[in-house]
Motif scaffolding. Structure first.
Motif, PDB file in Angstrom:
ATOM      1  N   ALA A 193       0.790  -1.229   0.000  1.00  8.61           N
ATOM      2  CA  ALA A 193       0.000   0.000   0.000  1.00  8.61           C
ATOM      3  C   ALA A 193       0.820   1.275   0.000  1.00  8.61           C
ATOM      4  CB  ALA A 193      -0.958  -0.003   1.193  1.00  8.61           C
ATOM      5  N   GLY A 194       2.104   1.207   0.315  1.00  7.28           N
ATOM      6  CA  GLY A 194       2.936   2.389   0.306  1.00  7.28           C
ATOM      7  C   GLY A 194       3.018   3.080   1.654  1.00  7.28           C
ATOM      8  N   PRO A 195       3.876   4.079   1.771  1.00  4.92           N
ATOM      9  CA  PRO A 195       4.150   4.703   3.080  1.00  4.92           C
ATOM     10  C   PRO A 195       2.976   5.471   3.667  1.00  4.92           C
ATOM     11  CG  PRO A 195       5.228   5.925   1.318  1.00  4.92           C
ATOM     12  CD  PRO A 195       4.699   4.667   0.709  1.00  4.92           C
ATOM     13  N   PHE A 196       2.147   6.074   2.821  1.00  2.00           N
ATOM     14  CA  PHE A 196       1.054   6.895   3.343  1.00  2.00           C
ATOM     15  C   PHE A 196      -0.071   6.056   3.940  1.00  2.00           C
ATOM     16  CE2 PHE A 196       3.021   9.360  -0.140  1.00  2.00           C
ATOM     17  CZ  PHE A 196       3.479  10.426   0.621  1.00  2.00           C
ATOM     18  N   ALA A 197      -0.049   4.746   3.683  1.00  2.00           N
ATOM     19  CA  ALA A 197      -1.093   3.865   4.215  1.00  2.00           C
ATOM     20  C   ALA A 197      -0.713   3.254   5.557  1.00  2.00           C
ATOM     21  CB  ALA A 197      -1.394   2.750   3.213  1.00  2.00           C
ATOM     22  N   LEU A 198       0.534   3.435   5.993  1.00  5.49           N
ATOM     23  CA  LEU A 198       0.980   2.778   7.227  1.00  5.49           C
ATOM     24  C   LEU A 198       0.159   3.229   8.429  1.00  5.49           C
ATOM     25  CD1 LEU A 198       4.873   2.839   6.790  1.00  5.49           C
ATOM     26  CD2 LEU A 198       3.329   0.871   6.546  1.00  5.49           C
ATOM     27  N   ALA A 199      -0.039   4.538   8.561  1.00  9.86           N
ATOM     28  CA  ALA A 199      -0.804   5.039   9.706  1.00  9.86           C
ATOM     29  C   ALA A 199      -2.230   4.516   9.680  1.00  9.86           C
ATOM     30  CB  ALA A 199      -0.796   6.566   9.707  1.00  9.86           C
ATOM     31  N   TRP A 200      -2.830   4.466   8.488  1.00  7.39           N
ATOM     32  CA  TRP A 200      -4.186   3.933   8.375  1.00  7.39           C
ATOM     33  C   TRP A 200      -4.224   2.458   8.726  1.00  7.39           C
ATOM     34  CZ3 TRP A 200      -8.379   6.696   8.315  1.00  7.39           C
ATOM     35  CH2 TRP A 200      -8.364   7.984   7.813  1.00  7.39           C
ATOM     36  N   SER A 201      -3.222   1.718   8.313  1.00 10.92           N
ATOM     37  CA  SER A 201      -3.169   0.282   8.623  1.00 10.92           C
ATOM     38  C   SER A 201      -3.160   0.058  10.125  1.00 10.92           C
ATOM     39  CB  SER A 201      -1.920  -0.352   7.996  1.00 10.92           C
ATOM     40  OG  SER A 201      -1.937  -0.241   6.589  1.00 10.92           O
ATOM     41  N   VAL A 202      -2.327   0.818  10.830  1.00  9.41           N
ATOM     42  CA  VAL A 202      -2.231   0.664  12.284  1.00  9.41           C
ATOM     43  C   VAL A 202      -3.514   1.137  12.959  1.00  9.41           C
ATOM     44  CG1 VAL A 202      -0.991   1.390  14.345  1.00  9.41           C
ATOM     45  CG2 VAL A 202       0.276   0.858  12.257  1.00  9.41           C
ATOM     46  N   ALA A 203      -4.061   2.271  12.520  1.00 11.45           N
ATOM     47  CA  ALA A 203      -5.275   2.810  13.135  1.00 11.45           C
ATOM     48  C   ALA A 203      -6.458   1.861  12.951  1.00 11.45           C
ATOM     49  CB  ALA A 203      -5.597   4.181  12.545  1.00 11.45           C
ATOM     50  N   ILE A 204      -6.645   1.373  11.733  1.00 13.20           N
ATOM     51  CA  ILE A 204      -7.736   0.432  11.472  1.00 13.20           C
ATOM     52  C   ILE A 204      -7.494  -0.865  12.235  1.00 13.20           C
ATOM     53  CG2 ILE A 204      -8.893  -0.945   9.708  1.00 13.20           C
ATOM     54  CD1 ILE A 204      -8.254   1.313   7.715  1.00 13.20           C
ATOM     55  N   GLY A 205      -6.230  -1.310  12.256  1.00 18.81           N
ATOM     56  CA  GLY A 205      -5.900  -2.537  12.969  1.00 18.81           C
ATOM     57  C   GLY A 205      -6.217  -2.447  14.447  1.00 18.81           C
ATOM     58  N   ALA A 206      -5.882  -1.310  15.064  1.00 19.09           N
ATOM     59  CA  ALA A 206      -6.180  -1.115  16.482  1.00 19.09           C
ATOM     60  C   ALA A 206      -7.686  -1.087  16.720  1.00 19.09           C
ATOM     61  CB  ALA A 206      -5.538   0.169  16.981  1.00 19.09           C
ATOM     62  N   GLY A 207      -8.411  -0.418  15.826  1.00 16.10           N
ATOM     63  CA  GLY A 207      -9.861  -0.351  15.970  1.00 16.10           C
ATOM     64  C   GLY A 207     -10.524  -1.716  15.839  1.00 16.10           C
ATOM     65  N   VAL A 208     -10.097  -2.490  14.852  1.00 16.12           N
ATOM     66  CA  VAL A 208     -10.657  -3.833  14.665  1.00 16.12           C
ATOM     67  C   VAL A 208     -10.324  -4.726  15.854  1.00 16.12           C
ATOM     68  CG1 VAL A 208     -10.552  -5.913  13.240  1.00 16.12           C
ATOM     69  CG2 VAL A 208     -10.656  -3.671  12.157  1.00 16.12           C
ATOM     70  N   THR A 209      -9.100  -4.600  16.379  1.00 10.40           N
ATOM     71  CA  THR A 209      -8.707  -5.407  17.534  1.00 10.40           C
ATOM     72  C   THR A 209      -9.576  -5.078  18.747  1.00 10.40           C
ATOM     73  OG1 THR A 209      -6.423  -5.520  16.736  1.00 10.40           O
ATOM     74  CG2 THR A 209      -6.800  -6.024  19.061  1.00 10.40           C
ATOM     75  N   LEU A 210      -9.808  -3.800  18.994  1.00  9.58           N
ATOM     76  CA  LEU A 210     -10.680  -3.396  20.105  1.00  9.58           C
ATOM     77  C   LEU A 210     -12.099  -3.921  19.899  1.00  9.58           C
ATOM     78  CD1 LEU A 210      -9.513   0.277  20.722  1.00  9.58           C
ATOM     79  CD2 LEU A 210      -9.126  -1.701  22.205  1.00  9.58           C
ATOM     80  N   PHE A 211     -12.561  -3.920  18.654  1.00 10.39           N
ATOM     81  CA  PHE A 211     -13.896  -4.436  18.354  1.00 10.39           C
ATOM     82  C   PHE A 211     -13.974  -5.934  18.649  1.00 10.39           C
ATOM     83  CE2 PHE A 211     -16.810  -6.430  15.279  1.00 10.39           C
ATOM     84  CZ  PHE A 211     -18.003  -5.807  15.639  1.00 10.39           C
ATOM     85  N   ILE A 212     -12.947  -6.678  18.250  1.00 10.03           N
ATOM     86  CA  ILE A 212     -12.926  -8.121  18.495  1.00 10.03           C
ATOM     87  C   ILE A 212     -12.924  -8.409  19.989  1.00 10.03           C
ATOM     88  CG2 ILE A 212     -11.533 -10.223  18.252  1.00 10.03           C
ATOM     89  CD1 ILE A 212     -10.602  -9.153  15.537  1.00 10.03           C
ATOM     90  N   VAL A 213     -12.107  -7.659  20.741  1.00  9.55           N
ATOM     91  CA  VAL A 213     -12.060  -7.839  22.194  1.00  9.55           C
ATOM     92  C   VAL A 213     -13.413  -7.533  22.824  1.00  9.55           C
ATOM     93  CG1 VAL A 213     -11.038  -6.978  24.329  1.00  9.55           C
ATOM     94  CG2 VAL A 213      -9.582  -7.424  22.352  1.00  9.55           C
ATOM     95  N   SER A 214     -14.078  -6.479  22.345  1.00 12.50           N
ATOM     96  CA  SER A 214     -15.386  -6.107  22.885  1.00 12.50           C
ATOM     97  C   SER A 214     -16.418  -7.202  22.621  1.00 12.50           C
ATOM     98  CB  SER A 214     -15.861  -4.789  22.253  1.00 12.50           C
ATOM     99  OG  SER A 214     -14.964  -3.737  22.532  1.00 12.50           O
ATOM    100  N   ILE A 215     -16.397  -7.766  21.414  1.00 11.99           N
ATOM    101  CA  ILE A 215     -17.321  -8.854  21.085  1.00 11.99           C
ATOM    102  C   ILE A 215     -17.044 -10.063  21.968  1.00 11.99           C
ATOM    103  CG2 ILE A 215     -18.013 -10.490  19.307  1.00 11.99           C
ATOM    104  CD1 ILE A 215     -19.141  -7.693  18.915  1.00 11.99           C
ATOM    105  N   ALA A 216     -15.755 -10.374  22.164  1.00 10.56           N
ATOM    106  CA  ALA A 216     -15.391 -11.512  23.012  1.00 10.56           C
ATOM    107  C   ALA A 216     -15.891 -11.315  24.439  1.00 10.56           C
ATOM    108  CB  ALA A 216     -13.876 -11.713  22.998  1.00 10.56           C
ATOM    109  N   GLN A 217     -15.799 -10.087  24.940  1.00 15.47           N
ATOM    110  CA  GLN A 217     -16.290  -9.798  26.292  1.00 15.47           C
ATOM    111  C   GLN A 217     -17.806  -9.937  26.363  1.00 15.47           C
ATOM    112  OE1 GLN A 217     -14.592  -5.897  26.974  1.00 15.47           O
ATOM    113  NE2 GLN A 217     -12.917  -6.753  28.186  1.00 15.47           N
TER     114      GLN A 217
END
Length: 254
Positions: A193-217
Motif C-alpha cells: 500500500a505504500g508509506p502513506f497507508a501505514l498510519a491507516w493500517s495501524v489505526a484500522i488494525g487497532a480499531g478492529v482489535t478493540l472491536f474483536i475484544v469487545s465482542i469476546a467480552q
C-alpha cells in the motif's frame, strides 16, 4: 470482456476459498495435511459429504456440530467463509481486471495469517514475508522504479516502527508485548500500500482489535491486563483496507 467474468468468479469462489483457508489455518503448520488432507471432522475423522461442505449454510444446518459424533465445529469456520466473500467484493468495487485478482489474493493470504494468529498467537513467515516480494513487484509495475523504492521504504519503515515499539515495551515492562510477526505484517502492508497507508493500517488494525475484544467480552470471555490479545487479525484487516480504500474512494468519486 474478461473483467466481468473474473469479478463473478472471484465473488462466487470466495466462500469456498474461505472454507479451504479456514481448514488450512487449523492444520498449520502441517503443510502435508493442508496439501493432501481431505475434509473431515477433526475429532472422529468422519469424511464430510458434499452437502456438509456448503459454506456457512452447512454450519447452521448442522447447528455447528459434526453430524456423526456431535463434536463442535470451529466457530470461526463460517466467519472465515463470510470474510473470504467480503474480500473479493471490496476488490471488485475498488479495482479492475488483474488488479482485482491481485487484491483478492492479497486479502485471502491475510485472512489465512489472521486465522492462524487467532489460534496460535503466531503469524507465519510465509504470509508476512511472503507478501513483501509480490507487493514490491506490483509497485514496480504500477509506478516504475520510483514506485518500487517508495514501497520498499514503506516496508522497511513499517517493520522498523513496530519492531521499535516491541523493543521499547520489552525494555520498559520486562516482557513481550508485541511480536515480530506483527512488524513483518506491517512491512507487507507497506510493500503493498505504500508509506502513506501505514498510519491507516495501524489505526484500522487497532480499531478492529478493540472491536474483536469487545465482542469476546460480550460473549462471556474474560480479559484482563495480562490477557494476550493477537494484533494480527486487526492489522491484517487494516493492511487490506488501507490498500483498497484509496482506489475505492477514487472509483466512487469518479
Amino acid at each position: 470482456m474478461i473483467g466481468p467474468f473474473l469479478d463473478v468468479f472471484l465473488i462466487a469462489a470466495g466462500p469456498f476459498i474461505g472454507s479451504f483457508i479456514t481448514a488450512s489455518s487449523r492444520a498449520w503448520p502441517d503443510w502435508r495435511q493442508i496439501a493432501l488432507g481431505r475434509s473431515a471432522c477433526s475429532e472422529c475423522g468422519h469424511r464430510l459429504r458434499p452437502w456438509e461442505l456448503i459454506p456457512v449454510v452447512s454450519f447452521f444446518l448442522q447447528k455447528g456440530k459434526c453430524r456423526k459424533c456431535g463434536a463442535p465445529i470451529w466457530p470461526l469456520h463460517p466467519v472465515g467463509e463470510i470474510v473470504a466473500l467480503i474480500i473479493p467484493l471490496i476488490a471488485v468495487l475498488a479495482f479492475d481486471g488483474g488488479w482485482t485478482l491481485a487484491a483478492s489474493l492479497f486479502g485471502w493470504v491475510l485472512l489465512f495469517g489472521a486465522l492462524v494468529d487467532l489460534r496460535t498467537f503466531l503469524l507465519p513467515d510465509v504470509v508476512t514475508l511472503g507478501l513483501v516480494p509480490p507487493g514490491l513487484a506490483l509497485a514496480f509495475l504500477s509506478g516504475g522504479p520510483g514506485g518500487f523504492l517508495e514501497h520498499l521504504l514503506a516496508a522497511l519503515l513499517g517493520f522498523a516502527t513496530l519492531a521499535g515499539i516491541a523493543w521499547l515495551y520489552r525494555r520498559l515492562r520486562g516482557r513481550e508485548g508485541l511480536g515480530m510477526g506483527d512488524a513483518k505484517l506491517l512491512a507487507a502492508g507497506g510493500a503493498w500500500a505504500g508509506p502513506f497507508a501505514l498510519a491507516w493500517s495501524v489505526a484500522i488494525g487497532a480499531g478492529v482489535t478493540l472491536f474483536i475484544v469487545s465482542i469476546a467480552q460480550l460473549l462471556g470471555s474474560k480479559t484482563e491486563a495480562e490477557t494476550p490479545v493477537p494484533l494480527g487479525p486487526g492489522l491484517a484487516a487494516g493492511c487490506y483496507l488501507a490498500y483498497c480504500l484509496p482506489s475505492l474512494v477514487q472509483t466512487t468519486a469518479g
